[in-house]
Design a protein around this motif. Structure first.
Motif: not given
Length: 112
Positions: A40-44, A34-36, A59-63, A49-55
């Protein structure tokens, strides 16, 4: 949580009309898929995106997913461009300035 709840949340994670607050809650879910899906969604929305980068900074895939976001600030694109794990994704960001594109070409030895 029942399996049908996880399946429903997995579908919700792909719902194109899911607002940022829903996506942020889904990023906190225990289920990795679910997190992945959210990452991976387009148009986030940029705040997601800031939360993904921070949290998920480790994790290179999420970055890599975040590095492609079209509203990512240029200094952050450059930072991700200098990281071997995210450079390819950052190079494809539509906000990447031309001078950074030339820096990539120069670094690869491509003649002018």
């Amino acid at each position: 949580m029942a399996d049908h709840h996880v399946a429903a949340l997995a579908s919700l994670s792909w719902n194109p009309s899911a607002p940022a607050d829903v996506l942020l809650r889904l990023l906190k879910h225990d289920d990795r898929a679910i997190r992945r899906n959210v990452a991976q969604r387009r148009g986030l929305p940029f705040d997601v995106v800031e939360v993904i980068l921070a949290e998920f900074a480790r994790d290179p895939a999420r970055r890599r997913v975040a590095a492609r976001h079209p509203r990512l600030p240029v200094p952050l694109i450059r930072e991700l461009l200098d990281d071997p794990e995210t450079a390819c994704a950052a190079a494809g960001n539509p906000r990447l300035p031309a001078r950074d594109m030339h820096r990539l070409l120069d670094g690869a030895g491509v003649p002018v």
